[in-house]
Write an enzyme that holds these catalytic residues in place. Structure first.
Site, mmCIF file in Angstrom:
data_model
loop_
_atom_site.group_PDB
_atom_site.id
_atom_site.type_symbol
_atom_site.label_atom_id
_atom_site.label_comp_id
_atom_site.label_asym_id
_atom_site.label_seq_id
_atom_site.Cartn_x
_atom_site.Cartn_y
_atom_site.Cartn_z
ATOM 1 N N GLU A 98 -5.769 -3.961 -0.529
ATOM 2 C CA GLU A 98 -6.080 -5.041 0.416
ATOM 3 C C GLU A 98 -7.247 -5.918 -0.042
ATOM 4 O OE1 GLU A 98 -5.431 -1.928 1.168
ATOM 5 O OE2 GLU A 98 -4.455 -1.701 3.123
ATOM 6 N N LYS B 170 -14.616 17.646 9.347
ATOM 7 C CA LYS B 170 -15.452 17.607 10.545
ATOM 8 C C LYS B 170 -15.824 19.026 10.932
ATOM 9 C CE LYS B 170 -13.465 13.326 12.187
ATOM 10 N NZ LYS B 170 -12.127 13.204 11.594
ATOM 11 N N TRP C 122 -20.288 15.725 9.650
ATOM 12 C CA TRP C 122 -19.297 15.390 8.633
ATOM 13 C C TRP C 122 -19.675 15.956 7.277
ATOM 14 C CZ3 TRP C 122 -17.870 9.517 9.532
ATOM 15 C CH2 TRP C 122 -17.197 9.420 10.767
ATOM 16 N N THR D 144 0.871 -1.177 0.000
ATOM 17 C CA THR D 144 0.000 0.000 0.000
ATOM 18 C C THR D 144 0.909 1.228 0.000
ATOM 19 O OG1 THR D 144 0.016 0.140 2.405
ATOM 20 C CG2 THR D 144 -1.731 -1.175 1.416
HETATM 21 P P1 ADP Z 1 -3.947 4.170 -2.005
HETATM 22 O O1 ADP Z 1 -3.988 4.242 -0.500
HETATM 23 O O2 ADP Z 1 -2.625 4.224 -2.620
HETATM 24 O O3 ADP Z 1 -4.942 5.076 -2.674
HETATM 25 P P2 ADP Z 1 -5.586 1.939 -2.760
HETATM 26 O O4 ADP Z 1 -5.620 1.882 -4.207
HETATM 27 O O5 ADP Z 1 -5.598 0.663 -2.034
HETATM 28 O O6 ADP Z 1 -4.342 2.683 -2.310
HETATM 29 O O7 ADP Z 1 -6.739 2.888 -2.313
HETATM 30 C C1 ADP Z 1 -7.956 2.395 -1.918
HETATM 31 C C2 ADP Z 1 -8.829 3.527 -1.528
HETATM 32 O O8 ADP Z 1 -9.191 4.312 -2.668
HETATM 33 C C3 ADP Z 1 -10.135 3.103 -0.931
HETATM 34 O O9 ADP Z 1 -10.001 2.791 0.421
HETATM 35 C C4 ADP Z 1 -11.007 4.336 -1.174
HETATM 36 O O10 ADP Z 1 -10.780 5.322 -0.199
HETATM 37 C C5 ADP Z 1 -10.484 4.852 -2.489
HETATM 38 N N1 ADP Z 1 -11.367 4.431 -3.587
HETATM 39 C C6 ADP Z 1 -11.165 3.406 -4.435
HETATM 40 N N2 ADP Z 1 -12.159 3.328 -5.338
HETATM 41 C C7 ADP Z 1 -13.032 4.317 -5.052
HETATM 42 C C8 ADP Z 1 -14.281 4.760 -5.612
HETATM 43 N N3 ADP Z 1 -14.829 4.201 -6.687
HETATM 44 N N4 ADP Z 1 -14.894 5.802 -5.022
HETATM 45 C C9 ADP Z 1 -14.360 6.412 -3.946
HETATM 46 N N5 ADP Z 1 -13.194 6.050 -3.389
HETATM 47 C C10 ADP Z 1 -12.527 5.015 -3.926
#
Ligand code: ADP
Length: 535
Positions: free
Chosen positions: A321, A429, A434, A178
């Protein structure tokens, strides 16, 4: 009583064997960094993967060893994925756009033994090299031979007469870290079984809708969450794959139009770039039918433009994950009865989980919240392709019930559709309530003249935080702060309206094109609202 069906482990090698046998001639096209275009096929990739596995064994790699790649999307990268898995190795995709210290941490933590890299990243590799403690072999993926052996040299020395190493389906085959938004990056170790199940899930109509007639251009990099599993899903159905080592919009359009691309996968910023290029230079969408958009929320205006051009947006949510598919923007059952706006509303949400993913929203005490479309809480998921424990961690990332806390804030709707309202750390916040930074941003990019937007919470003496909205204008646009506020007024609650709008030349992005909120928050940590006049 045991059943009487055949035991057959779910292995990555079975995906490539299937594609090579049943879709032998199906093309895999690559646009390389040097602007050349090459064509291979699933049949050839299958053979080359065996050669790659042989070559890795010749270098002394054994089952479970980590083989790292620092590379863009191309056929050699694909071959290394299948070849490494075929000798029982763990293919570790490294994101070259991370900071140097993160890269060093990641590769030392993974104890990678081999590093395959694109020539374009040679300067990064050179500068990291003195700090990389475990890499024994450096191999250049593309381009002319320089100081290091090349991929081509490596596999040309082998005959491909190789039996895949025996494996269990729970054996690991891939590793991805990550990006470490808090603390050090964490490794997610994928298994053969989890990747195969994920691929079977991805191909279904309500997810990526892939068939042997699909032509897929994954813009999402292979170093990001398995390129959303696209290289595995395409093997499962024998789809044509089109890779581009360049993410230049003009190149992507060229490949989309000339190769008959029907499917693409990428973050929203990719499409912002593609639209801007189209607006300037004209051109059509070619044969594009399905745009899988995820990684961050897909703005409504993007969905509208796609739908007006008969392109289905599969709005997907997921994370490293979760392999990464958690949901996809499947059409609801009453789709035919919905008007255009209602359809856009539906696709703007993140969609339903496919079979295999369980999903729920809980409050701060862990109570499961109702699927009523309003109760907002932490999104939790579980299933066979969801993480249990980070690589080399001492403890599981989940409790006994296996629910994984995603760190996202979401609402579940009565029809099972999930809607992300924010990342827990991005929520603004204000006075105990929120404000969704995502909704503010998405509404703002719908305003004419706005190219990109980022909303962050900035300290406020009375309300704790209030929204500051950063805006990047479209080239030549002269939109004002008042116009943006007026535009937002009927789209978000009045108390959500930003206290200040600040125009900036650009926003910081992560290696995958997401807006880097953490960097913006750090920059505006001590910002006093109203201290700067609108530019
Ligand atoms: P990074 O932390 O590098 O962005 P990830 O690709 O694992 O790594 O990111 C996942 C996160 O991206 C999710 O937990 C969410 O917050 C965001 N995310 C992914 N897809 C979407 C989506 N379609 N809409 C909103 N948020 C998204």
């Amino acid at each position: 009583m045991a059943g009487s069906m055949q035991a057959s482990a779910l292995l990555i090698t079975k995906l490539i064997d299937h594609a090579a046998r049943e879709h032998t001639a199906q093309e895999i096209v690559t646009y390389w960094a040097d602007s050349s275009i090459t064509r291979t096929s699933w049949g050839e990739v299958g053979k080359d993967a065996r050669k790659f596995a042989q070559a890795m064994q010749r270098l002394g790699m054994k089952k479970g060893d980590r083989i790292a790649t620092m590379a863009m999307n191309h056929a050699h990268h694909l071959i290394s994925w299948y070849g490494a898995a075929g000798m029982g190795g763990i293919l570790h995709t490294v994101n070259p756009r991370l900071f140097e210290e993160q890269l060093v941490y990641i590769m030392n933590h993974a104890e990678d033994r081999v590093l395959m890299f694109d020539k374009a990243f040679a300067p990064i590799v050179e500068s990291l090299k003195p700090q990389l403690k475990t890499i024994e072999h450096y191999i250049q993926f593309d381009g002319e031979k320089g100081e290091y052996p090349t991929f081509k040299e490596l596999i040309d020395a082998e005959d491909g007469d190789f039996d895949w190493v025996e494996m269990e389906e729970n054996d690991s085959c891939g590793l991805c870290y990550t990006s470490g938004t808090t603390g050090n990056p964490k490794g997610v170790l994928y298994e053969n079984r989890s990747n195969v199940l994920h691929a079977l899930s991805a191909i279904q109509p309500d997810v990526m809708n892939l068939t042997s007639r699909s032509v897929m251009l994954p813009v999402v990099p292979m170093f990001h969450a398995n390129a959303w599993g696209v290289p595995f899903a395409c093997a499962a159905v024998g789809a044509k794959l089109v890779f581009s080592a360049s993410n230049e919009p003009s190149i992507l359009w060229k490949m989309i139009r000339e190769e008959g691309v029907t499917h693409s996968a990428g973050v929203p910023t990719v499409w912002l770039g593609l639209f801007a290029d189209m607006d300037q230079n004209g051109g059509d969408y070619g044969k594009m039918q399905v745009a899988i958009i995820g990684g961050s929320a897909c703005p409504r205006s993007m969905i509208v433009r796609m739908m007006e051009n008969d392109i289905h947006v599969a709005h997907a949510w997921g994370m490293t994950e979760t392999s990464p598919i958690g949901t996809a923007g499947s059409r609801p059952t009453n789709w035919d009865d919905l008007d255009f706006d209602e359809r856009v509303d539906s696709i703007s949400k993140q969609g339903r989980p496919p079979f295999g993913v369980e999903m729920r929203v809980v409050d701060e005490n862990g109570n499961v919240l109702p699927r009523d479309g309003v109760s907002s809480g932490t999104l939790e998921v579980r299933g066979p392709w969801i993480i249990k424990r980070y690589y080399r961690a001492d403890e599981d990332a989940v409790g006994d019930d296996l629910w994984f806390d995603t760190g996202d804030v979401a609402v579940m709707h009565p029809d099972g559709v999930m809607q992300i309202t924010d990342r827990a750390k991005d929520v603004i916040k204000s006075g105990g309530e929120w404000i969704s930074s995502i909704e503010l941003e998405n509404a703002a990019v719908g305003c004419p003249g706005v190219a990109e937007a980022a909303a962050v919470g900035v300290f406020h003496p009375k309300w704790e935080e209030r929204p500051l909205l950063l805006i990047v204008k479209k080239p030549g646009a002269d939109v004002t702060g008042e116009e943006i506020i007026a535009f937002l007024s009927d789209k978000v609650a009045k108390w959500w309206l930003p206290d200040e709008i600040k125009f900036v030349d650009e926003l910081p992005h992560t290696g995958t094109g997401k807006v880097l909120k953490r960097a913006i928050r750090d920059e505006y940590k001590d910002y006093k609202l109203g201290s700067l006049s609108e530019a």
